[in-house]
Scaffold this motif. Structure first.
Motif, PDB file in Angstrom:
ATOM      1  N   ILE A  32      10.046   2.897 -15.129  1.00 58.61           N
ATOM      2  CA  ILE A  32      10.838   4.001 -15.646  1.00 58.61           C
ATOM      3  C   ILE A  32      11.580   4.524 -14.423  1.00 58.61           C
ATOM      4  CG2 ILE A  32      10.838   6.277 -16.713  1.00 58.61           C
ATOM      5  CD1 ILE A  32       8.061   5.470 -17.935  1.00 58.61           C
ATOM      6  N   LEU A  33      12.867   4.279 -14.396  1.00 64.13           N
ATOM      7  CA  LEU A  33      13.659   4.608 -13.217  1.00 64.13           C
ATOM      8  C   LEU A  33      14.691   5.665 -13.552  1.00 64.13           C
ATOM      9  CD1 LEU A  33      14.326   0.939 -12.009  1.00 64.13           C
ATOM     10  CD2 LEU A  33      12.397   2.424 -11.426  1.00 64.13           C
ATOM     11  N   LYS A  83       0.448   6.041 -21.475  1.00 71.07           N
ATOM     12  CA  LYS A  83      -0.755   5.241 -21.722  1.00 71.07           C
ATOM     13  C   LYS A  83      -0.484   3.740 -21.719  1.00 71.07           C
ATOM     14  CE  LYS A  83      -3.387   8.765 -23.986  1.00 71.07           C
ATOM     15  NZ  LYS A  83      -3.038   9.805 -24.870  1.00 71.07           N
ATOM     16  N   THR A  84       0.777   3.331 -21.922  1.00 68.92           N
ATOM     17  CA  THR A  84       1.088   1.889 -21.926  1.00 68.92           C
ATOM     18  C   THR A  84       1.605   1.418 -20.579  1.00 68.92           C
ATOM     19  OG1 THR A  84       3.366   2.227 -22.690  1.00 68.92           O
ATOM     20  CG2 THR A  84       1.654   1.939 -24.387  1.00 68.92           C
ATOM     21  N   ALA A  85       1.636   2.303 -19.599  1.00 68.04           N
ATOM     22  CA  ALA A  85       2.159   1.949 -18.286  1.00 68.04           C
ATOM     23  C   ALA A  85       1.185   1.043 -17.538  1.00 68.04           C
ATOM     24  CB  ALA A  85       2.432   3.214 -17.479  1.00 68.04           C
ATOM     25  N   SER A  95      -4.348   3.479  -6.900  1.00 65.08           N
ATOM     26  CA  SER A  95      -5.300   4.600  -6.848  1.00 65.08           C
ATOM     27  C   SER A  95      -4.559   5.926  -6.652  1.00 65.08           C
ATOM     28  CB  SER A  95      -6.351   4.384  -5.754  1.00 65.08           C
ATOM     29  OG  SER A  95      -5.791   4.509  -4.459  1.00 65.08           O
ATOM     30  N   VAL A  96      -3.494   5.926  -5.852  1.00 66.70           N
ATOM     31  CA  VAL A  96      -2.686   7.131  -5.671  1.00 66.70           C
ATOM     32  C   VAL A  96      -2.028   7.496  -6.995  1.00 66.70           C
ATOM     33  CG1 VAL A  96      -0.619   8.082  -4.545  1.00 66.70           C
ATOM     34  CG2 VAL A  96      -2.293   6.780  -3.207  1.00 66.70           C
ATOM     35  N   TRP A  97      -1.430   6.518  -7.664  1.00 61.13           N
ATOM     36  CA  TRP A  97      -0.730   6.779  -8.927  1.00 61.13           C
ATOM     37  C   TRP A  97      -1.700   7.274 -10.004  1.00 61.13           C
ATOM     38  CZ3 TRP A  97       1.918   1.372  -8.548  1.00 61.13           C
ATOM     39  CH2 TRP A  97       2.846   1.392  -7.495  1.00 61.13           C
ATOM     40  N   LEU A 136       7.272   4.293 -11.874  1.00 61.45           N
ATOM     41  CA  LEU A 136       7.192   4.956 -13.181  1.00 61.45           C
ATOM     42  C   LEU A 136       7.510   6.451 -13.070  1.00 61.45           C
ATOM     43  CD1 LEU A 136       3.960   3.177 -14.387  1.00 61.45           C
ATOM     44  CD2 LEU A 136       6.255   2.813 -15.304  1.00 61.45           C
ATOM     45  N   ALA A 137       8.795   6.745 -12.867  1.00 62.61           N
ATOM     46  CA  ALA A 137       9.229   8.139 -12.760  1.00 62.61           C
ATOM     47  C   ALA A 137       8.692   8.928 -13.936  1.00 62.61           C
ATOM     48  CB  ALA A 137      10.751   8.205 -12.726  1.00 62.61           C
ATOM     49  N   MET A 138       8.198  10.064 -13.676  1.00 59.99           N
ATOM     50  CA  MET A 138       7.684  11.047 -14.630  1.00 59.99           C
ATOM     51  C   MET A 138       6.370  10.625 -15.275  1.00 59.99           C
ATOM     52  SD  MET A 138      11.357  12.306 -16.130  1.00 59.99           S
ATOM     53  CE  MET A 138      11.713  10.706 -16.784  1.00 59.99           C
TER      54      MET A 138
END
Length: 182
Positions: A32-33, A83-85, A95-97, A136-138
């Protein structure tokens, strides 16, 4: 780390935050950009997935994009498609994300606090690098990460966009708390 996809279906649209690109495989949201124009976002996608064939989206994907655009105009609740990312990255980046995904809308965290949550208090720069690599912006809200002095620092998709996202979330949360009965 799993292998990168061979084919990505993508579509673009525009909302209050500017341009937004959604890229998916048959099973997962891959990117998601945000950007200022469709060509630049497509180029960013191709750079992140250099061997992937990029194909235009079907109607179902365009509907999922519209839900994200609506959220971008007026953020409320959980970001669509979160949830589908299935972002591609190193184990540390993921782990950060994942930790970032637990920061609620309207809240912020510092890079050092995030490093401490990961039990790696000295990894502040690595945390910042993982935020910058976020595809994955946002959905992975790296816009909620601030400097240790509370100031707004860099953002992969522009500092002004980061400020706008934080302001939109804060406004929505203020309206939601004002609407609650006392």
């Amino acid at each position: 780390m799993s292998s990168l996809p061979d084919t990505l279906s993508y579509c673009t649209g525009h909302c209050a935050l500017g341009g937004l690109l959604l890229a998916e495989t048959a099973d997962h949201t891959q990117a998601i950009l945000l950007g200022d124009n469709d060509d630049a976002m497509r180029d960013d996608l191709q750079q992140r997935f250099p061997d992937a064939k990029l194909v235009r989206a079907d109607e179902g994907q365009k509907q999922r994009l519209q839900a994200m655009l609506d959220w971008g105009d007026q953020p409320k609740g959980e970001f669509p498609l979160r949830k589908t990312a299935a972002p591609h990255g190193t184990a540390f980046q993921r782990s950060v994300w994942q930790a970032l995904s637990k920061v609620r809308s309207g809240d912020t965290i510092t890079y050092s606090e995030l490093a401490k949550r990961l039990d790696k208090p000295r990894a502040v720069r690595a945390v910042a690098s993982a935020c910058a690599a976020n595809p994955l912006a946002m959905a992975v809200p790296c816009h909620r990460v601030l400097r240790s002095d509370g100031g707004i620092s860099g953002y992969r998709w522009g500092v002004e966009r980061k400020k706008q996202l934080l302001q939109l979330e804060h406004q929505h949360n203020s309206k939601a708390s004002d609407a609650r009965p006392a």
